[in-house]
Design an enzyme around this catalytic site. Structure first.
Site, PDB file in Angstrom:
ATOM      1  N   TYR A 197     -45.521  34.131  -0.324  1.00  0.00           N
ATOM      2  CA  TYR A 197     -44.490  34.245   0.723  1.00  0.00           C
ATOM      3  C   TYR A 197     -44.546  33.048   1.679  1.00  0.00           C
ATOM      4  CZ  TYR A 197     -42.121  35.891   4.915  1.00  0.00           C
ATOM      5  OH  TYR A 197     -41.303  35.973   6.013  1.00  0.00           O
ATOM      6  N   SER A 244     -36.901  31.888   6.512  1.00  0.00           N
ATOM      7  CA  SER A 244     -36.243  33.082   5.958  1.00  0.00           C
ATOM      8  C   SER A 244     -35.002  32.778   5.137  1.00  0.00           C
ATOM      9  CB  SER A 244     -35.873  34.041   7.082  1.00  0.00           C
ATOM     10  OG  SER A 244     -37.038  34.622   7.568  1.00  0.00           O
ATOM     11  N   TYR A 277     -30.513  39.060  11.027  1.00  0.00           N
ATOM     12  CA  TYR A 277     -31.349  40.043  11.755  1.00  0.00           C
ATOM     13  C   TYR A 277     -30.495  40.900  12.670  1.00  0.00           C
ATOM     14  CZ  TYR A 277     -34.711  36.772   9.997  1.00  0.00           C
ATOM     15  OH  TYR A 277     -35.409  35.964   9.172  1.00  0.00           O
ATOM     16  N   LYS A 337     -35.142  33.923   1.672  1.00  0.00           N
ATOM     17  CA  LYS A 337     -35.209  35.342   1.285  1.00  0.00           C
ATOM     18  C   LYS A 337     -34.136  35.757   0.265  1.00  0.00           C
ATOM     19  CE  LYS A 337     -37.793  37.032   5.259  1.00  0.00           C
ATOM     20  NZ  LYS A 337     -37.708  37.152   6.702  1.00  0.00           N
ATOM     21  N   VAL A 362     -36.293  30.575  10.829  1.00  0.00           N
ATOM     22  CA  VAL A 362     -36.821  30.075  12.106  1.00  0.00           C
ATOM     23  C   VAL A 362     -37.097  28.571  12.083  1.00  0.00           C
ATOM     24  CG1 VAL A 362     -37.748  32.255  12.996  1.00  0.00           C
ATOM     25  CG2 VAL A 362     -39.198  30.797  11.560  1.00  0.00           C
TER      26      VAL A 362
HETATM   27  N1  GLN Z   1     -42.069  32.343   7.805  1.00  0.00           N
HETATM   28  C1  GLN Z   1     -41.416  33.073   8.836  1.00  0.00           C
HETATM   29  C2  GLN Z   1     -42.142  34.370   9.106  1.00  0.00           C
HETATM   30  O1  GLN Z   1     -42.483  35.054   8.200  1.00  0.00           O
HETATM   31  C3  GLN Z   1     -40.003  33.373   8.455  1.00  0.00           C
HETATM   32  C4  GLN Z   1     -39.263  34.145   9.526  1.00  0.00           C
HETATM   33  C5  GLN Z   1     -37.882  33.660   9.748  1.00  0.00           C
HETATM   34  O2  GLN Z   1     -37.483  32.586   9.336  1.00  0.00           O
HETATM   35  N2  GLN Z   1     -37.115  34.427  10.474  1.00  0.00           N
HETATM   36  O3  GLN Z   1     -42.370  34.760  10.210  1.00  0.00           O
END
Ligand code: GLN
Length: 304
Positions: A189, A61, A240, A64, A258
């Site tokens: 994505y 993420s 988050y 993003k 993550v």
């Molecule tokens: N690729 C992960 C997902 O879409 C990214 C989520 C994250 O890093 N929080 O679940």
């Protein structure tokens, strides 16, 4: 500064034991949960590192903000705002559950999966491969690292197992928020999430956001307005549902992933990249957050 970073990591290493590796992407479990690395790049381009700062991990993420950036650069703010909101919960002040009957743009923001998946459709390009290539080139440019590439195994692993993201993407389609082929949008994505970066790469990217779009070469890659937009969204949604605590205890815009990375932006002052893959229940790096808390206290980084 190097000594300060060493001390911080020494103090925070114990927190790697408080978290768990992300398991819902099977490939991410093949990582050593005790790794911890940090990099700070200042506005004068002095670079400081400690620990495992050159280990590469997938951005997840943490990419993003750059998906949002490219959508803004390609389509402008109005079109972006028409597709995704900026609110952290997207719920009214008296909401008590998730029983909304419709999925609307104001329910999603660019830092949650649904918002980022939707924004992939706004990246210019004839095909989704081309859109992804343009995104990768922008990441490489911000990090000043043309070698950045995807981790093929993590990409395939998430593509194989990403049922929740698939479900989200089909919901977006069902409610008219994406119009292209769902699998192609998801492919872009998943590739974006699999881009490999080190803490040094994250720190350098963060510095460009801290300097409101200006590279160390002096080139203005994107407008100050977009930097303000993205930094503001990161402040409220970047960590988050840990964003409130993070605002209190660290006090700067940041984005986690993550894969264990956190990129933190200290406006006008520095970019910080951290890696430690053991995550808390919200999907944020445990030791990473603790390290940022200490660093923020030591250097008085909070913008508040
Ligand atoms: N690729 C992960 C997902 O879409 C990214 C989520 C994250 O890093 N929080 O679940």
């Amino acid at each position: 500064m190097n000594q300060l970073l060493e001390n911080i990591l020494e103090n925070c290493r114990k927190y790697t034991k408080d978290g768990k590796l992300a398991s819902y992407i099977p490939e991410l479990q093949k990582t050593d949960p005790e790794k911890l690395g940090i990099c700070v790049v200042t506005d004068e381009n002095a670079l400081y590192t400690a620990g495992d700062s050159d280990i590469r991990f997938t951005m997840q993420s943490a990419i993003k903000p750059i998906i949002l950036l490219l959508a803004l650069m390609d389509r402008g703010e109005e079109e972006v705002r028409k597709l995704v909101g900026v609110e952290s919960t997207g719920k009214p002040f008296d909401a008590f559950n998730y029983s909304d009957q419709a999925l609307k743009r104001e329910h999603i923001n660019p830092m949650i999966n649904a918002g980022a998946i939707a924004l992939c459709t706004l990246i210019d390009g004839e095909t989704y491969d081309e859109k992804f290539d343009r995104l990768l080139k922008l990441v490489q440019k911000l990090a000043n690292n043309p070698k950045m590439e995807i981790d093929e195994n993590v990409y395939q692993s998430e593509k194989r197992t990403g049922s929740k993201n698939r479900a989200l993407a089909y919901m977006l389609q069902a409610y008219g928020l994406i119009h292209d082929q769902v699998e192609q949008v998801l492919d872009c994505y998943f590739k974006a999430c699999s881009v490999l970066a080190s803490s040094v790469d994250l720190a350098k990217i963060a510095l460009v956001f801290a300097k409101k779009g200006k590279l160390s070469s002096g080139e203005q890659v994107f407008s100050k307005e977009y930097a303000k937009y993205i930094n503001a969204v990161l402040m409220t949604c970047g960590m988050y549902d840990g964003s409130g605590e993070f605002a209190l205890n660290v006090g700067v815009p940041a984005k986690s992933g993550v894969g264990g990375g956190i990129m933190a932006i200290v406006p006008n002052r520095m970019g910080i990249g951290i890696y430690s893959p053991a995550l808390d229940s919200k999907g944020n790096s445990c030791a990473g957050i603790k390290s940022l808390e200490l660093l923020s206290k030591e250097l008085d980084l909070s913008i508040f």
